[in-house]
Design a protein around this motif. Sequence first.
Motif, short mmCIF file in Angstrom:
data_model
loop_
_atom_site.label_atom_id
_atom_site.label_comp_id
_atom_site.label_asym_id
_atom_site.label_seq_id
_atom_site.Cartn_x
_atom_site.Cartn_y
_atom_site.Cartn_z
N MET A 59 37.71 30.68 51.71
CA MET A 59 37.36 32.05 52.12
C MET A 59 38.45 33.04 51.71
SD MET A 59 36.74 33.38 55.97
CE MET A 59 35.35 34.44 56.32
N GLU A 60 39.68 32.62 51.84
CA GLU A 60 40.81 33.50 51.56
C GLU A 60 41.23 33.48 50.09
OE1 GLU A 60 43.39 31.85 54.53
OE2 GLU A 60 42.68 33.27 56.05
N SER A 61 40.50 32.71 49.26
CA SER A 61 40.87 32.58 47.85
C SER A 61 40.55 33.83 47.04
CB SER A 61 40.18 31.37 47.22
OG SER A 61 38.78 31.58 47.14
N GLU A 62 39.66 34.66 47.54
CA GLU A 62 39.30 35.92 46.88
C GLU A 62 39.76 37.07 47.76
OE1 GLU A 62 35.30 36.30 45.53
OE2 GLU A 62 35.24 34.24 44.76
N PRO A 63 40.58 37.97 47.23
CA PRO A 63 41.09 39.07 48.05
C PRO A 63 39.97 40.04 48.43
CG PRO A 63 41.73 39.35 45.75
CD PRO A 63 41.07 38.01 45.85
N VAL A 64 40.18 40.71 49.55
CA VAL A 64 39.22 41.70 50.04
C VAL A 64 39.93 43.05 50.11
CG1 VAL A 64 37.80 42.41 52.00
CG2 VAL A 64 37.94 40.00 51.40
N ASP A 65 39.31 44.08 49.57
CA ASP A 65 39.79 45.45 49.70
C ASP A 65 39.25 45.98 51.03
OD1 ASP A 65 40.36 48.15 49.61
OD2 ASP A 65 39.30 48.52 47.72
N TRP A 66 40.04 45.80 52.10
CA TRP A 66 39.55 46.09 53.44
C TRP A 66 39.11 47.54 53.61
CZ3 TRP A 66 38.00 42.27 56.26
CH2 TRP A 66 38.55 41.01 56.05
N GLY A 85 38.42 49.79 50.93
CA GLY A 85 37.46 50.14 49.89
C GLY A 85 36.09 49.54 50.05
N GLN A 86 35.99 48.46 50.82
CA GLN A 86 34.68 47.82 50.96
C GLN A 86 33.70 48.63 51.80
OE1 GLN A 86 34.32 44.20 53.31
NE2 GLN A 86 36.18 44.72 54.43
N PHE A 87 34.19 49.65 52.48
CA PHE A 87 33.31 50.47 53.32
C PHE A 87 32.91 51.79 52.66
CE2 PHE A 87 35.33 47.70 56.46
CZ PHE A 87 34.21 47.26 57.14
N ARG A 88 33.35 52.01 51.42
CA ARG A 88 32.96 53.24 50.73
C ARG A 88 32.60 52.92 49.29
NH1 ARG A 88 38.58 54.05 52.28
NH2 ARG A 88 39.62 53.86 50.30
N MET A 89 31.88 53.84 48.70
CA MET A 89 31.57 53.71 47.28
C MET A 89 32.73 54.30 46.50
SD MET A 89 27.47 54.54 47.14
CE MET A 89 27.41 54.53 45.36
N LEU A 90 33.26 53.50 45.60
CA LEU A 90 34.40 53.93 44.80
C LEU A 90 33.93 54.55 43.49
CD1 LEU A 90 36.65 50.80 45.43
CD2 LEU A 90 36.61 52.97 46.69
N GLU A 91 34.83 55.22 42.82
CA GLU A 91 34.53 55.83 41.52
C GLU A 91 33.85 54.81 40.61
OE1 GLU A 91 34.50 59.00 38.89
OE2 GLU A 91 35.48 59.09 40.84
N GLY A 92 32.72 55.20 40.04
CA GLY A 92 32.00 54.34 39.10
C GLY A 92 30.99 53.40 39.74
N GLU A 93 31.02 53.25 41.06
CA GLU A 93 30.04 52.38 41.71
C GLU A 93 28.73 53.15 41.91
OE1 GLU A 93 32.68 49.24 44.29
OE2 GLU A 93 32.15 51.14 45.27
N THR A 94 27.63 52.44 41.78
CA THR A 94 26.31 53.02 42.01
C THR A 94 25.60 52.22 43.09
OG1 THR A 94 25.19 51.62 40.39
CG2 THR A 94 26.14 53.72 39.58
#
Length: 168
Positions: free
Chosen positions: A74-81, A83-92
């Motif tokens: 589970m912890e092998s992939e980092p999480v952007d704690w 950024g995961q709650f907003r749409m970032l530049e370039g995301e659709t």
Amino acid sequence: MTSSEQVLTGERADLVQALRRHRGFLRQTVDGLTDAQAAARTTVSELCLGGLIKHVAVTEKHWMLFAVGGAEAMESEPVDWAGQFRMLEGETLGGLLDAYARVAAATDELVATLDLDTAHPLPVAPWFEPGVSWSVRRVLLHVIAETSQHAGHADILREAIDGAKTMG
């Protein structure tokens, strides 16, 4: 026959059906929105609809990594704690929904193959009781609850955009 073609019955079918239902509510809530609407913060919260889709996908993916390989996986992939709650530049919204669909398909396939009684110790974190293990079954129930809870959050955010209600 591949596992994705298997017909699930009993408990496995119930778990997948419940998860699909709540995923469907969440997807229905964002139907017809523009990227700008999906990225908009409509309350004092940091949450936006696109961010909720992203968060639920990230959460489901990480819990299924846990179901397969425990806390280390589970912890092998980092999480952007943040950024995961907003749409970032370039995301659709479309891209986030596509990513969510891939996660959902992978989860559904795993439900057909994993031993629901296999358990792993939870990661060390202040919000988990030390030394507690969760079975794959418990993980799936948690993912269902998480998805359901966020579908409700999404309904509130959507109503603030244009008055639309998923369940109303």
